[in-house]
Design a protein around this motif. Structure first.
Motif, PDB file in Angstrom:
ATOM      1  N   SER A 109       0.938  -1.049   0.393  1.00  0.00           N
ATOM      2  CA  SER A 109      -0.363  -0.002   0.290  1.00  0.00           C
ATOM      3  C   SER A 109       0.331   0.957  -0.296  1.00  0.00           C
ATOM      4  N   LEU A 110       0.626   2.147  -0.455  1.00  0.00           N
ATOM      5  CA  LEU A 110       1.228   3.441  -0.815  1.00  0.00           C
ATOM      6  C   LEU A 110       1.282   4.228   0.982  1.00  0.00           C
ATOM      7  N   GLY A 111       1.039   3.579   1.905  1.00  0.00           N
ATOM      8  CA  GLY A 111       0.563   4.084   2.760  1.00  0.00           C
ATOM      9  C   GLY A 111       1.659   3.737   3.902  1.00  0.00           C
ATOM     10  N   ILE A 112       1.903   2.323   3.337  1.00  0.00           N
ATOM     11  CA  ILE A 112       3.353   1.986   3.997  1.00  0.00           C
ATOM     12  C   ILE A 112       4.071   2.323   4.093  1.00  0.00           C
ATOM     13  N   LYS A 113       4.351   2.214   2.432  1.00  0.00           N
ATOM     14  CA  LYS A 113       5.481   2.864   1.645  1.00  0.00           C
ATOM     15  C   LYS A 113       5.499   4.409   2.228  1.00  0.00           C
ATOM     16  N   THR A 114       4.650   5.219   2.287  1.00  0.00           N
ATOM     17  CA  THR A 114       5.045   7.038   2.976  1.00  0.00           C
ATOM     18  C   THR A 114       5.538   6.457   4.416  1.00  0.00           C
ATOM     19  N   LEU A 115       5.390   5.312   5.391  1.00  0.00           N
ATOM     20  CA  LEU A 115       5.582   5.259   6.207  1.00  0.00           C
ATOM     21  C   LEU A 115       7.053   4.685   6.127  1.00  0.00           C
ATOM     22  N   VAL A 116       7.156   3.699   6.199  1.00  0.00           N
ATOM     23  CA  VAL A 116       8.179   3.121   5.831  1.00  0.00           C
ATOM     24  C   VAL A 116       9.742   4.803   5.516  1.00  0.00           C
ATOM     25  N   GLU A 117       9.316   5.423   4.161  1.00  0.00           N
ATOM     26  CA  GLU A 117      10.511   6.595   3.820  1.00  0.00           C
ATOM     27  C   GLU A 117      10.077   7.588   4.997  1.00  0.00           C
ATOM     28  N   LEU A 118       9.625   7.669   5.740  1.00  0.00           N
ATOM     29  CA  LEU A 118       9.461   8.830   7.427  1.00  0.00           C
ATOM     30  C   LEU A 118      10.221   8.202   8.021  1.00  0.00           C
ATOM     31  N   HIS A 139      -8.177  -6.822  16.731  1.00  0.00           N
ATOM     32  CA  HIS A 139      -7.687  -7.929  17.224  1.00  0.00           C
ATOM     33  C   HIS A 139      -7.414  -9.283  16.506  1.00  0.00           C
ATOM     34  N   ALA A 140      -7.127  -9.549  15.567  1.00  0.00           N
ATOM     35  CA  ALA A 140      -7.483 -11.258  15.578  1.00  0.00           C
ATOM     36  C   ALA A 140      -6.238 -11.287  15.437  1.00  0.00           C
ATOM     37  N   ILE A 141      -5.758 -12.970  15.937  1.00  0.00           N
ATOM     38  CA  ILE A 141      -5.132 -13.354  15.677  1.00  0.00           C
ATOM     39  C   ILE A 141      -5.087 -14.637  14.689  1.00  0.00           C
ATOM     40  N   THR A 142      -4.068 -15.470  14.039  1.00  0.00           N
ATOM     41  CA  THR A 142      -4.414 -17.085  13.209  1.00  0.00           C
ATOM     42  C   THR A 142      -3.965 -17.895  14.302  1.00  0.00           C
ATOM     43  N   VAL A 143      -5.004 -18.554  14.347  1.00  0.00           N
ATOM     44  CA  VAL A 143      -4.868 -20.293  15.406  1.00  0.00           C
ATOM     45  C   VAL A 143      -5.086 -20.954  15.097  1.00  0.00           C
ATOM     46  N   GLY A 144      -5.387 -21.236  13.339  1.00  0.00           N
ATOM     47  CA  GLY A 144      -6.408 -22.487  12.937  1.00  0.00           C
ATOM     48  C   GLY A 144      -5.061 -22.934  11.531  1.00  0.00           C
ATOM     49  N   GLU A 145      -4.698 -21.970  11.434  1.00  0.00           N
ATOM     50  CA  GLU A 145      -4.073 -22.771  10.223  1.00  0.00           C
ATOM     51  C   GLU A 145      -2.933 -21.484  10.633  1.00  0.00           C
ATOM     52  N   PRO A 146      -1.639 -22.529   9.277  1.00  0.00           N
ATOM     53  CA  PRO A 146      -0.083 -21.870   9.518  1.00  0.00           C
ATOM     54  C   PRO A 146       0.307 -20.818   9.326  1.00  0.00           C
ATOM     55  N   LEU A 147       0.931 -20.134  10.022  1.00  0.00           N
ATOM     56  CA  LEU A 147       1.103 -18.834   9.674  1.00  0.00           C
ATOM     57  C   LEU A 147       2.614 -18.162   8.425  1.00  0.00           C
ATOM     58  N   ARG A 148       2.744 -17.820   7.233  1.00  0.00           N
ATOM     59  CA  ARG A 148       3.859 -17.633   6.740  1.00  0.00           C
ATOM     60  C   ARG A 148       4.198 -16.255   6.262  1.00  0.00           C
ATOM     61  N   LEU A 149       5.676 -16.774   6.316  1.00  0.00           N
ATOM     62  CA  LEU A 149       7.224 -15.230   6.577  1.00  0.00           C
ATOM     63  C   LEU A 149       7.383 -15.829   5.180  1.00  0.00           C
ATOM     64  N   TYR A 150       7.587 -14.501   4.433  1.00  0.00           N
ATOM     65  CA  TYR A 150       8.273 -14.374   3.481  1.00  0.00           C
ATOM     66  C   TYR A 150       9.010 -13.334   3.379  1.00  0.00           C
ATOM     67  N   LYS A 151      10.761 -13.248   2.620  1.00  0.00           N
ATOM     68  CA  LYS A 151      11.123 -12.209   2.451  1.00  0.00           C
ATOM     69  C   LYS A 151      10.724 -11.279   1.579  1.00  0.00           C
ATOM     70  N   THR A 152      10.676  -9.932   0.726  1.00  0.00           N
ATOM     71  CA  THR A 152      10.969  -8.527  -0.097  1.00  0.00           C
ATOM     72  C   THR A 152      11.918  -8.020  -0.050  1.00  0.00           C
ATOM     73  N   ASP A 153      10.761  -7.732  -1.334  1.00  0.00           N
ATOM     74  CA  ASP A 153      12.610  -6.104  -1.527  1.00  0.00           C
ATOM     75  C   ASP A 153      11.342  -4.909  -1.947  1.00  0.00           C
ATOM     76  N   ILE A 154      10.247  -4.744  -1.035  1.00  0.00           N
ATOM     77  CA  ILE A 154       9.681  -3.269  -1.884  1.00  0.00           C
ATOM     78  C   ILE A 154      10.153  -2.102  -1.413  1.00  0.00           C
ATOM     79  N   PHE A 155      10.713  -2.537  -0.775  1.00  0.00           N
ATOM     80  CA  PHE A 155      11.882  -0.846  -0.216  1.00  0.00           C
ATOM     81  C   PHE A 155      13.162  -0.655  -0.289  1.00  0.00           C
ATOM     82  N   GLU A 156      13.409   0.235  -0.363  1.00  0.00           N
ATOM     83  CA  GLU A 156      14.877   0.059  -0.496  1.00  0.00           C
ATOM     84  C   GLU A 156      15.457   0.790   1.035  1.00  0.00           C
ATOM     85  N   ASN A 157      16.684  -0.290   1.130  1.00  0.00           N
ATOM     86  CA  ASN A 157      17.984   0.108   2.209  1.00  0.00           C
ATOM     87  C   ASN A 157      16.803  -0.868   3.757  1.00  0.00           C
TER      88      ASN A 157
END
Length: 260
Positions: free
Chosen positions: A19-28, A49-67
């Motif tokens: 999203s554009l919002g997180i892009k702006t926040l990361v820049e700041l 405040h939902a959490i995931t309890v009935g299925e696996p959580l997956r986590l992946y590295k990304t390269d959307i932002f710089e540095n």
């Protein structure tokens, strides 16, 4: 925080990592410290405040932002904070959790439904100072530039003075209307709610479904001390929130009940 190192700032959101919002926040936030992003891989608005309890959580590295060290998560905003705290950054001290910038208001009653603010409050649960930022504009291409300096100012002050333990700041920003913002107001959550209704509709296969609609109702008698008043009058609202939902004023009343 140590003056000898850059503070470690965890950035997350509920609109998804692209999203554009997180892009702006990361820049700041990269102007203020070392940033690590752990954010949902898809929109999670209204998850609260939902959490995931009935299925696996997956986590992946990304390269959307710089540095930036960044990860996308298959779970909710709260899942993202938990994974960051207990896995991605488990050997490190997180100085600040910052969530957003949300596309849409999270003022007054909306804080209960907000994934953005639930991520910030989860930071507070973990004992980490936390801020949730929201812009009162739901458009995907919303304009954020008018709020950049104020976001930096609020964050710098939070880092300088600290945030009370167990507290997260709910920051809402008026949508850009071509005029400068009038300032920043620390205020309380308005007594407001949604008057909801459900429209029954029919899909192309002839099956019934429901679409929730609603009208926002501000019921507060002392409006000028509230976030809704601040936003309507061109101010950024800052409301301190905590996760203790005890209605302390009701304890004395309930203590008179015959419960034994």
């Amino acid at each position: 925080m140590s003056i000898n190192k850059r503070p470690l700032i965890l950035v997350t959101n509920d609109d998804g990592i692209t999203s554009l919002g997180i892009k702006t926040l990361v820049e700041l936030m990269t102007q203020l410290g070392e940033v690590v992003v752990v954010a949902p891989n898809s929109p999670q608005s209204g998850m609260g405040h939902a959490i995931t309890v009935g299925e696996p959580l997956r986590l992946y590295k990304t390269d959307i932002f710089e540095n930036v060290d960044e990860y996308e998560c298959s779970g909710t905003p709260v899942d993202c904070v938990k994974l960051a705290r207990h896995y991605v950054l488990k050997e490190r001290h997180i100085d600040l959790v910052v969530s957003g910038i949300n596309h849409g208001s999270n003022s007054s009653i909306n804080v209960l439904y907000s994934g953005t603010m639930s991520a910030a409050i989860e930071g507070a649960v973990e004992g980490i100072p936390a801020i949730g930022f929201s812009l009162c504009d739901f458009k995907e291409d919303a304009y954020f530039d008018h709020a950049r300096e104020a976001i930096l100012q609020i964050t710098k002050q939070a880092m300088l003075h600290g945030i009370p333990a167990g507290t997260a700041l709910n920051v809402n920003i008026p949508a850009y209307d071509g005029k400068p913002l009038n300032g920043i107001k620390v205020c309380r959550q308005a007594d407001a709610k949604w008057g909801e209704s459900f429209e029954q509709r029919t899909d192309p296969q002839g099956r019934n479904y429901f679409w929730m609609t609603g009208e926002f109702m501000n019921l507060d008698a002392e409006k000028e001390s509230t976030d809704e008043w601040a936003l309507e009058n061109g101010y950024i609202s800052v409301v301190p929130c905590h996760f203790d939902l005890t209605a302390y004023k009701a304890i004395s009343s309930l203590s008179r009940w015959d419960l034994n």
